[in-house]
Design a protein around this motif. Structure first.
Motif, PDB file in Angstrom:
ATOM      1  N   VAL A  64       0.830  -1.205   0.000  1.00 54.96           N
ATOM      2  CA  VAL A  64       0.000   0.000   0.000  1.00 54.96           C
ATOM      3  C   VAL A  64       0.863   1.253   0.000  1.00 54.96           C
ATOM      4  CG1 VAL A  64      -1.650   1.329   1.375  1.00 54.96           C
ATOM      5  CG2 VAL A  64      -1.989  -1.113   1.055  1.00 54.96           C
ATOM      6  N   ILE A  65       1.940   1.245   0.772  1.00 51.14           N
ATOM      7  CA  ILE A  65       2.813   2.427   0.848  1.00 51.14           C
ATOM      8  C   ILE A  65       3.398   2.753  -0.517  1.00 51.14           C
ATOM      9  CG2 ILE A  65       5.036   3.239   1.730  1.00 51.14           C
ATOM     10  CD1 ILE A  65       4.310   1.852   4.400  1.00 51.14           C
ATOM     11  N   PHE A  66       3.943   1.758  -1.202  1.00 54.12           N
ATOM     12  CA  PHE A  66       4.553   2.024  -2.504  1.00 54.12           C
ATOM     13  C   PHE A  66       3.501   2.442  -3.528  1.00 54.12           C
ATOM     14  CE2 PHE A  66       8.084  -0.801  -0.948  1.00 54.12           C
ATOM     15  CZ  PHE A  66       9.057   0.191  -0.973  1.00 54.12           C
ATOM     16  N   TRP A  67       2.323   1.803  -3.488  1.00 56.00           N
ATOM     17  CA  TRP A  67       1.269   2.182  -4.427  1.00 56.00           C
ATOM     18  C   TRP A  67       0.799   3.607  -4.187  1.00 56.00           C
ATOM     19  CZ3 TRP A  67      -3.990   3.267  -3.379  1.00 56.00           C
ATOM     20  CH2 TRP A  67      -4.781   3.449  -4.517  1.00 56.00           C
ATOM     21  N   LYS A  68       0.612   3.976  -2.912  1.00 55.13           N
ATOM     22  CA  LYS A  68       0.123   5.317  -2.608  1.00 55.13           C
ATOM     23  C   LYS A  68       1.198   6.371  -2.854  1.00 55.13           C
ATOM     24  CE  LYS A  68      -2.821   6.265   0.590  1.00 55.13           C
ATOM     25  NZ  LYS A  68      -4.082   6.437  -0.156  1.00 55.13           N
ATOM     26  N   LEU A  69       2.450   6.026  -2.678  1.00 54.79           N
ATOM     27  CA  LEU A  69       3.526   6.969  -3.011  1.00 54.79           C
ATOM     28  C   LEU A  69       3.447   7.373  -4.478  1.00 54.79           C
ATOM     29  CD1 LEU A  69       6.680   5.633  -1.116  1.00 54.79           C
ATOM     30  CD2 LEU A  69       5.613   7.879  -0.852  1.00 54.79           C
ATOM     31  N   ARG A  70       3.271   6.384  -5.347  1.00 58.93           N
ATOM     32  CA  ARG A  70       3.155   6.673  -6.777  1.00 58.93           C
ATOM     33  C   ARG A  70       1.897   7.471  -7.079  1.00 58.93           C
ATOM     34  NH1 ARG A  70       0.580   4.450 -11.164  1.00 58.93           N
ATOM     35  NH2 ARG A  70       1.681   4.577 -13.162  1.00 58.93           N
ATOM     36  N   LEU A  71       0.760   7.039  -6.501  1.00 55.80           N
ATOM     37  CA  LEU A  71      -0.509   7.717  -6.755  1.00 55.80           C
ATOM     38  C   LEU A  71      -0.476   9.167  -6.289  1.00 55.80           C
ATOM     39  CD1 LEU A  71      -3.605   7.746  -7.395  1.00 55.80           C
ATOM     40  CD2 LEU A  71      -3.945   6.949  -5.048  1.00 55.80           C
ATOM     41  N   VAL A  85       2.508   3.704  10.573  1.00 55.44           N
ATOM     42  CA  VAL A  85       2.044   4.922  11.238  1.00 55.44           C
ATOM     43  C   VAL A  85       2.607   6.164  10.553  1.00 55.44           C
ATOM     44  CG1 VAL A  85       2.160   6.237  13.383  1.00 55.44           C
ATOM     45  CG2 VAL A  85       1.692   3.789  13.461  1.00 55.44           C
ATOM     46  N   LEU A  86       3.900   6.147  10.249  1.00 57.83           N
ATOM     47  CA  LEU A  86       4.515   7.301   9.590  1.00 57.83           C
ATOM     48  C   LEU A  86       3.884   7.544   8.219  1.00 57.83           C
ATOM     49  CD1 LEU A  86       8.290   6.735  10.468  1.00 57.83           C
ATOM     50  CD2 LEU A  86       6.687   8.340  11.520  1.00 57.83           C
ATOM     51  N   ALA A  87       3.667   6.465   7.459  1.00 58.26           N
ATOM     52  CA  ALA A  87       3.066   6.609   6.132  1.00 58.26           C
ATOM     53  C   ALA A  87       1.635   7.116   6.244  1.00 58.26           C
ATOM     54  CB  ALA A  87       3.100   5.263   5.403  1.00 58.26           C
ATOM     55  N   TYR A  88       0.882   6.604   7.198  1.00 56.65           N
ATOM     56  CA  TYR A  88      -0.507   7.050   7.375  1.00 56.65           C
ATOM     57  C   TYR A  88      -0.573   8.550   7.655  1.00 56.65           C
ATOM     58  CZ  TYR A  88      -5.075   7.664   9.544  1.00 56.65           C
ATOM     59  OH  TYR A  88      -6.330   8.123   9.856  1.00 56.65           O
ATOM     60  N   ASN A  89       0.268   9.023   8.548  1.00 57.71           N
ATOM     61  CA  ASN A  89       0.250  10.450   8.886  1.00 57.71           C
ATOM     62  C   ASN A  89       0.677  11.318   7.704  1.00 57.71           C
ATOM     63  OD1 ASN A  89      -0.585   9.925  11.520  1.00 57.71           O
ATOM     64  ND2 ASN A  89       1.501   9.739  12.276  1.00 57.71           N
ATOM     65  N   TRP A  90       1.729  10.900   7.015  1.00 59.01           N
ATOM     66  CA  TRP A  90       2.209  11.715   5.888  1.00 59.01           C
ATOM     67  C   TRP A  90       1.223  11.691   4.728  1.00 59.01           C
ATOM     68  CZ3 TRP A  90       4.132  10.720   0.842  1.00 59.01           C
ATOM     69  CH2 TRP A  90       4.750  11.824   0.240  1.00 59.01           C
ATOM     70  N   PHE A  91       0.697  10.505   4.418  1.00 62.25           N
ATOM     71  CA  PHE A  91      -0.300  10.405   3.351  1.00 62.25           C
ATOM     72  C   PHE A  91      -1.535  11.234   3.677  1.00 62.25           C
ATOM     73  CE2 PHE A  91       1.354   5.947   2.063  1.00 62.25           C
ATOM     74  CZ  PHE A  91       2.342   6.546   1.297  1.00 62.25           C
ATOM     75  N   GLY A  92      -1.962  11.209   4.935  1.00 59.92           N
ATOM     76  CA  GLY A  92      -3.137  11.986   5.318  1.00 59.92           C
ATOM     77  C   GLY A  92      -2.951  13.471   5.071  1.00 59.92           C
ATOM     78  N   ARG A  93      -1.755  13.966   5.341  1.00 61.09           N
ATOM     79  CA  ARG A  93      -1.479  15.381   5.105  1.00 61.09           C
ATOM     80  C   ARG A  93      -1.495  15.702   3.606  1.00 61.09           C
ATOM     81  NH1 ARG A  93       2.339  15.485   8.294  1.00 61.09           N
ATOM     82  NH2 ARG A  93       4.096  15.204   6.873  1.00 61.09           N
ATOM     83  N   VAL A  94      -0.895  14.848   2.802  1.00 65.84           N
ATOM     84  CA  VAL A  94      -0.870  15.071   1.348  1.00 65.84           C
ATOM     85  C   VAL A  94      -2.282  14.965   0.769  1.00 65.84           C
ATOM     86  CG1 VAL A  94       0.008  14.208  -0.851  1.00 65.84           C
ATOM     87  CG2 VAL A  94       1.495  14.260   1.149  1.00 65.84           C
ATOM     88  N   ILE A  95      -3.033  13.955   1.207  1.00 65.66           N
ATOM     89  CA  ILE A  95      -4.399  13.777   0.710  1.00 65.66           C
ATOM     90  C   ILE A  95      -5.256  14.983   1.059  1.00 65.66           C
ATOM     91  CG2 ILE A  95      -6.502  12.409   1.003  1.00 65.66           C
ATOM     92  CD1 ILE A  95      -4.693   9.957   1.328  1.00 65.66           C
ATOM     93  N   GLY A  96      -5.069  15.544   2.253  1.00 67.15           N
ATOM     94  CA  GLY A  96      -5.839  16.722   2.640  1.00 67.15           C
ATOM     95  C   GLY A  96      -5.633  17.886   1.681  1.00 67.15           C
ATOM     96  N   GLY A  97      -4.396  18.099   1.253  1.00 70.37           N
ATOM     97  CA  GLY A  97      -4.136  19.165   0.290  1.00 70.37           C
ATOM     98  C   GLY A  97      -4.763  18.907  -1.064  1.00 70.37           C
ATOM     99  N   ILE A  98      -4.687  17.658  -1.531  1.00 71.27           N
ATOM    100  CA  ILE A  98      -5.285  17.312  -2.819  1.00 71.27           C
ATOM    101  C   ILE A  98      -6.800  17.431  -2.753  1.00 71.27           C
ATOM    102  CG2 ILE A  98      -5.554  15.485  -4.534  1.00 71.27           C
ATOM    103  CD1 ILE A  98      -2.812  14.432  -3.681  1.00 71.27           C
ATOM    104  N   GLU A  99      -7.399  16.996  -1.655  1.00 74.90           N
ATOM    105  CA  GLU A  99      -8.852  17.109  -1.492  1.00 74.90           C
ATOM    106  C   GLU A  99      -9.291  18.574  -1.554  1.00 74.90           C
ATOM    107  OE1 GLU A  99     -10.126  15.233   2.056  1.00 74.90           O
ATOM    108  OE2 GLU A  99      -9.754  13.196   1.342  1.00 74.90           O
TER     109      GLU A  99
END
Length: 222
Positions: free
Chosen positions: A31-38, A184-198
């Motif tokens: 999931v981490i590698f897939w979401k990094l690319r996405l 945990v680190l990926a969840y927090n960082w992804f959440g911040r990036v997703i918030g900006g895209i949203e």
């Protein structure tokens, strides 16, 4: 006796805990590698797609230009949903109501679908991050219990005889932390990036809605 030998000689609970941690680790890293690319592509493409849309001379031209910029297809569903609004006939409840109401409904539905793709995998990362330490702790406690039970049946217990088995059982706790921390680190960082895209997508949907309402007001025959 090394850690692998201790694991091979462990009972069903110990081995099941280790296999569960392994499955959690593999799933979270996939999931981490897939979401990094996405998210890397989405972070760059959403502003570029919005800019390309507003620079187009017409809605039809914008619809043709977007696929070249919107590689993850995040902006395009919003535009398609808004432009297909005219296909909703008045014989259905979806086709009734004012233009503003109908635009709000179709854009909201399209936006929910897009945001669902961005959020995919977040629940798994949160679950792994919150449960992996406890799975590792379970394996440790169970391993220590069985090591102490085996030594008690063998006779005199000394600190030298305890140190080896207990230390090997503690590997499970360390394994649980190794699995949980990246999730945990990926969840927090992804959440911040997703918030900006949203925020960018919601702003684009709002501007698109206002554009179509104004266009219809100028040309009611559309």
């Amino acid at each position: 006796m090394d850690g692998l030998q201790w694991l091979r000689q462990g009972d069903v609970v110990t081995q099941a805990s280790a296999l569960l941690l392994l499955a959690m680790s593999v799933a979270s890293w996939v999931v981490i590698f897939w979401k990094l690319r996405l998210l890397r592509r989405a972070h760059a493409d959403v502003p570029r797609s919005a800019a390309a849309f507003w620079q187009a001379p017409s809605l039809a031209a914008a619809l043709e230009r977007l696929p070249a910029f919107d590689r993850e297809t995040l902006v395009l569903p919003l535009v398609r949903a808004a432009l297909q609004l005219e296909q909703l006939g008045p014989t259905t409840l979806a086709g009734r109501g004012g233009l503003s109401q109908r635009l709000t409904r179709v854009l909201r539905d399209a936006l929910h679908g897009v945001l669902g793709r961005l959020q995919f995998g977040q629940v798994l990362l949160a679950t792994v991050g919150s449960t992996a330490p406890f799975v590792g702790l379970l394996g440790t406690v169970w391993g220590i219990y069985h090591a102490l039970t085996a030594m008690a049946g063998a006779g005199q217990i000394t600190i030298e005889r305890i140190a080896g088995p207990v230390g090997e059982a503690l590997i499970m706790t360390a394994a649980g932390l190794v699995v949980a921390i990246p999730a945990v680190l990926a969840y927090n960082w992804f959440g911040r990036v997703i918030g900006g895209i949203e925020a960018d997508l919601e702003g684009f949907a709002r501007d698109l809605r206002e554009l179509l309402i104004d266009t219809h007001a100028v040309d009611p025959g559309r």
